[in-house]
Structures are given as structure tokens and as C-alpha cells.
Design a protein around this motif. Sequence first.
Motif, PDB file in Angstrom:
ATOM      1  N   MET A 107      -5.839  -1.678   0.949  1.00 38.64           N
ATOM      2  CA  MET A 107      -5.952  -3.013   1.539  1.00 38.64           C
ATOM      3  C   MET A 107      -6.884  -3.045   2.741  1.00 38.64           C
ATOM      4  O   MET A 107      -7.714  -3.955   2.851  1.00 38.64           O
ATOM      5  CB  MET A 107      -4.566  -3.551   1.892  1.00 38.64           C
ATOM      6  CG  MET A 107      -4.566  -5.055   2.157  1.00 38.64           C
ATOM      7  SD  MET A 107      -5.230  -6.039   0.756  1.00 38.64           S
ATOM      8  CE  MET A 107      -3.922  -5.834  -0.446  1.00 38.64           C
ATOM      9  N   PRO A 108      -6.797  -2.077   3.686  1.00 35.77           N
ATOM     10  CA  PRO A 108      -7.785  -2.095   4.768  1.00 35.77           C
ATOM     11  C   PRO A 108      -9.227  -2.004   4.258  1.00 35.77           C
ATOM     12  O   PRO A 108     -10.113  -2.713   4.746  1.00 35.77           O
ATOM     13  CB  PRO A 108      -7.413  -0.861   5.598  1.00 35.77           C
ATOM     14  CG  PRO A 108      -5.959  -0.665   5.357  1.00 35.77           C
ATOM     15  CD  PRO A 108      -5.750  -1.055   3.918  1.00 35.77           C
ATOM     16  N   LEU A 109      -9.454  -1.152   3.267  1.00 33.97           N
ATOM     17  CA  LEU A 109     -10.801  -1.037   2.714  1.00 33.97           C
ATOM     18  C   LEU A 109     -11.223  -2.330   2.019  1.00 33.97           C
ATOM     19  O   LEU A 109     -12.386  -2.733   2.099  1.00 33.97           O
ATOM     20  CB  LEU A 109     -10.876   0.135   1.734  1.00 33.97           C
ATOM     21  CG  LEU A 109     -11.008   1.518   2.368  1.00 33.97           C
ATOM     22  CD1 LEU A 109     -10.835   2.607   1.314  1.00 33.97           C
ATOM     23  CD2 LEU A 109     -12.358   1.675   3.065  1.00 33.97           C
ATOM     24  N   LEU A 110     -10.288  -2.979   1.357  1.00 32.12           N
ATOM     25  CA  LEU A 110     -10.619  -4.230   0.674  1.00 32.12           C
ATOM     26  C   LEU A 110     -11.078  -5.282   1.676  1.00 32.12           C
ATOM     27  O   LEU A 110     -12.016  -6.040   1.401  1.00 32.12           O
ATOM     28  CB  LEU A 110      -9.405  -4.721  -0.115  1.00 32.12           C
ATOM     29  CG  LEU A 110      -9.648  -5.732  -1.232  1.00 32.12           C
ATOM     30  CD1 LEU A 110     -10.613  -5.180  -2.273  1.00 32.12           C
ATOM     31  CD2 LEU A 110      -8.323  -6.110  -1.887  1.00 32.12           C
ATOM     32  N   LYS A 111     -10.441  -5.334   2.834  1.00 34.91           N
ATOM     33  CA  LYS A 111     -10.848  -6.295   3.862  1.00 34.91           C
ATOM     34  C   LYS A 111     -12.289  -6.044   4.312  1.00 34.91           C
ATOM     35  O   LYS A 111     -13.012  -6.960   4.674  1.00 34.91           O
ATOM     36  CB  LYS A 111      -9.906  -6.203   5.067  1.00 34.91           C
ATOM     37  CG  LYS A 111      -8.515  -6.791   4.845  1.00 34.91           C
ATOM     38  CD  LYS A 111      -7.666  -6.640   6.086  1.00 34.91           C
ATOM     39  CE  LYS A 111      -6.295  -7.281   5.905  1.00 34.91           C
ATOM     40  NZ  LYS A 111      -6.402  -8.761   5.835  1.00 34.91           N
ATOM     41  N   ILE A 112     -12.677  -4.782   4.290  1.00 30.16           N
ATOM     42  CA  ILE A 112     -14.028  -4.412   4.686  1.00 30.16           C
ATOM     43  C   ILE A 112     -15.025  -4.654   3.561  1.00 30.16           C
ATOM     44  O   ILE A 112     -16.143  -5.131   3.788  1.00 30.16           O
ATOM     45  CB  ILE A 112     -14.055  -2.923   5.101  1.00 30.16           C
ATOM     46  CG1 ILE A 112     -13.143  -2.667   6.302  1.00 30.16           C
ATOM     47  CG2 ILE A 112     -15.479  -2.464   5.405  1.00 30.16           C
ATOM     48  CD1 ILE A 112     -12.874  -1.188   6.568  1.00 30.16           C
ATOM     49  N   LYS A 135      -7.413 -15.583  -6.745  1.00 25.31           N
ATOM     50  CA  LYS A 135      -6.109 -15.808  -7.370  1.00 25.31           C
ATOM     51  C   LYS A 135      -5.132 -14.700  -6.990  1.00 25.31           C
ATOM     52  O   LYS A 135      -3.964 -14.961  -6.671  1.00 25.31           O
ATOM     53  CB  LYS A 135      -6.264 -15.879  -8.886  1.00 25.31           C
ATOM     54  CG  LYS A 135      -4.957 -16.137  -9.626  1.00 25.31           C
ATOM     55  CD  LYS A 135      -5.182 -16.229 -11.122  1.00 25.31           C
ATOM     56  CE  LYS A 135      -3.859 -16.475 -11.853  1.00 25.31           C
ATOM     57  NZ  LYS A 135      -4.075 -16.574 -13.331  1.00 25.31           N
ATOM     58  N   ALA A 136      -5.606 -13.455  -7.008  1.00 23.18           N
ATOM     59  CA  ALA A 136      -4.732 -12.326  -6.671  1.00 23.18           C
ATOM     60  C   ALA A 136      -4.364 -12.321  -5.198  1.00 23.18           C
ATOM     61  O   ALA A 136      -3.226 -11.980  -4.828  1.00 23.18           O
ATOM     62  CB  ALA A 136      -5.431 -11.016  -7.044  1.00 23.18           C
ATOM     63  N   LEU A 137      -5.312 -12.693  -4.336  1.00 27.93           N
ATOM     64  CA  LEU A 137      -5.088 -12.641  -2.893  1.00 27.93           C
ATOM     65  C   LEU A 137      -4.380 -13.878  -2.355  1.00 27.93           C
ATOM     66  O   LEU A 137      -3.799 -13.838  -1.266  1.00 27.93           O
ATOM     67  CB  LEU A 137      -6.426 -12.468  -2.169  1.00 27.93           C
ATOM     68  CG  LEU A 137      -7.179 -11.161  -2.438  1.00 27.93           C
ATOM     69  CD1 LEU A 137      -8.592 -11.243  -1.880  1.00 27.93           C
ATOM     70  CD2 LEU A 137      -6.433  -9.976  -1.842  1.00 27.93           C
ATOM     71  N   GLY A 138      -4.470 -14.973  -3.092  1.00 26.99           N
ATOM     72  CA  GLY A 138      -3.855 -16.214  -2.631  1.00 26.99           C
ATOM     73  C   GLY A 138      -4.641 -16.905  -1.536  1.00 26.99           C
ATOM     74  O   GLY A 138      -4.086 -17.740  -0.807  1.00 26.99           O
ATOM     75  N   ALA A 143     -11.588 -16.110   3.814  1.00 21.12           N
ATOM     76  CA  ALA A 143     -10.380 -16.052   4.633  1.00 21.12           C
ATOM     77  C   ALA A 143      -9.784 -14.652   4.649  1.00 21.12           C
ATOM     78  O   ALA A 143      -9.203 -14.227   5.652  1.00 21.12           O
ATOM     79  CB  ALA A 143      -9.343 -17.061   4.126  1.00 21.12           C
ATOM     80  N   PHE A 144      -9.918 -13.952   3.540  1.00 19.36           N
ATOM     81  CA  PHE A 144      -9.331 -12.609   3.445  1.00 19.36           C
ATOM     82  C   PHE A 144     -10.173 -11.561   4.153  1.00 19.36           C
ATOM     83  O   PHE A 144      -9.644 -10.682   4.833  1.00 19.36           O
ATOM     84  CB  PHE A 144      -9.168 -12.213   1.980  1.00 19.36           C
ATOM     85  CG  PHE A 144      -8.691 -10.806   1.797  1.00 19.36           C
ATOM     86  CD1 PHE A 144      -7.353 -10.480   1.955  1.00 19.36           C
ATOM     87  CD2 PHE A 144      -9.585  -9.784   1.483  1.00 19.36           C
ATOM     88  CE1 PHE A 144      -6.908  -9.174   1.810  1.00 19.36           C
ATOM     89  CE2 PHE A 144      -9.153  -8.476   1.331  1.00 19.36           C
ATOM     90  CZ  PHE A 144      -7.804  -8.177   1.501  1.00 19.36           C
ATOM     91  N   ALA A 145     -11.482 -11.637   3.989  1.00 21.72           N
ATOM     92  CA  ALA A 145     -12.363 -10.596   4.527  1.00 21.72           C
ATOM     93  C   ALA A 145     -12.264 -10.537   6.046  1.00 21.72           C
ATOM     94  O   ALA A 145     -12.354 -11.558   6.738  1.00 21.72           O
ATOM     95  CB  ALA A 145     -13.804 -10.871   4.106  1.00 21.72           C
ATOM     96  N   ASP A 146     -12.079  -9.336   6.558  1.00 17.21           N
ATOM     97  CA  ASP A 146     -11.984  -9.134   8.008  1.00 17.21           C
ATOM     98  C   ASP A 146     -12.342  -7.673   8.295  1.00 17.21           C
ATOM     99  O   ASP A 146     -11.468  -6.834   8.504  1.00 17.21           O
ATOM    100  CB  ASP A 146     -10.578  -9.454   8.506  1.00 17.21           C
ATOM    101  CG  ASP A 146     -10.486  -9.506  10.026  1.00 17.21           C
ATOM    102  OD1 ASP A 146     -11.379  -8.940  10.691  1.00 17.21           O
ATOM    103  OD2 ASP A 146      -9.524 -10.100  10.544  1.00 17.21           O
ATOM    104  N   PRO A 147     -13.634  -7.340   8.289  1.00 21.10           N
ATOM    105  CA  PRO A 147     -14.039  -5.941   8.486  1.00 21.10           C
ATOM    106  C   PRO A 147     -13.512  -5.320   9.767  1.00 21.10           C
ATOM    107  O   PRO A 147     -13.159  -4.139   9.782  1.00 21.10           O
ATOM    108  CB  PRO A 147     -15.569  -6.026   8.479  1.00 21.10           C
ATOM    109  CG  PRO A 147     -15.875  -7.231   7.647  1.00 21.10           C
ATOM    110  CD  PRO A 147     -14.787  -8.208   7.976  1.00 21.10           C
TER     111      PRO A 147
END
Length: 237
Positions: A107-112, A135-138, A143-147
Motif C-alpha cells: 500500500m505505501p508503494l501503491l501511493k507512490i 473501483k478497488a480503492l473507492g 485522491a489516493f496518490a500521496d507519494p
Amino acid sequence: MRELFELRGADPELLFSPYCWRVRLALLHKGLEFHSRPLCFTDKAPLACSGQQLVPVLRDGDCVVHDSVAIFQYLDRAYPERPLLGTGEAQSRARLLERVIFQALRMPLLKILVPRVHALIAPADQAYFRSTREKALGMSLEAFADPQAGTAQLRQALAPLEAWLADQPYLDGDSAGGSDYLVGGLFFWAWCLGTQPWATESNVGAWFQRLLNHYQTSCGPVKRAEPDGQALAVPTA
């Protein structure tokens, strides 16, 4: 010849899936040659042979296997020399290590990496990637991305690996094995996308470099996207 169906970016030589990198490393460990079949996200027809629509898929003669862990298990059954996961308790421990570490780091890597993936895949794939991931992240990718937050979370998640690798060069001991490849796929994912959110001068950084050097010595240079300049500072405490 064995065929490995794997994920590619807009550049057909940019192979970045962490799950596919697991299998590439496992095949090298076993000394098995294969033919790469790089696919875009939306290129599903070639995967029909596996009865599902996700990579990696390994076709070895008449045998078709999907899912990276299932492929590891198949390789150990079909080619028992140089085991990846072992059997019995050894396999259970490897799976536990993989599950705990992989979930902590993913999950941390996905944000990056979400913005990097979206930017580096084919334009025709971007709508598919956005719709399925949102859809998976909601929430939206933006909004999800936060490096910045992802890098901070990754620093904490890497602490157990950093301590583990202080006493041995690989997760599996003196030489690389299945646990290294199951976890290492995540690091190839980030590195191939041009990001390195971990310290080069760290136990984890040295471990990844050993895996990368071994792969490139055996298989040639790995295609990497233009680096984005991110690098984790060496922890001071």
C-alpha cells in the motif's frame, strides 16, 4: 519453449508488474529459459488459455499456470532442483513471510507508484487502469496518490527488513531464494517505474542491488523508466 505472459507499459520493453517480476526471478533461480509475451492491461485474449484474465501466466508445454505463488509451487513440483519455497513447514514459513511483508509494503508503494503507472502505460490502457483501480480503492487516483505519505509509511514498513538483512545478505540466508523473489518483485516494480523510495546505502538497498545485479548479469539490462528523482534518505536512528 516456456512462455511467460506479463505486463508491459507503453514501451513494450518496460516490464513492471511485481507479480511478473517474481516469476522472472524464480525462472532464473531454476535456470529455466522462457519466451516473454508482454501484454498491455487491456490485451486479454492471449490469457484465455489460463481461464482468467490476469498476469502472470506461465505456459510450460501443455501446462498453464496463473498466479505467481501457484507458479512457484508448480516450478518446485516440475523442477525440484533448487527449491523456491520448499515443502511442508518451510513452504508455510515462506508464505507467511511473503504475506506479512508484501501486505506491509504494497500500500505505501501503491501511493507512490499509481501516478507513475498511469503515466507510463499505453493511452488505450489508461481508462481501464483508472476505472478498475478507482473501483478497488473507492476513490479517484488523484485522491489516493500521496507519494510523500507513501514514502513515510514505507520507511516504517521497511524497518523489519532492514533489521533482518543486517545479519544476512538475503531473506533466505546466504543465498537468494523464494522469499527474496516474492518480496523483491515489489522493489523491481518501483525501480522499473523509475522510482527508488528506499535508501541506496542501507541493508535493504544493498539487498535489492544484489538481486538486480544478479539478474542483469544473467539476463542483460533491465529496462527502466526515466528516474523521477525520489530516493529515501538513509535513516539516522
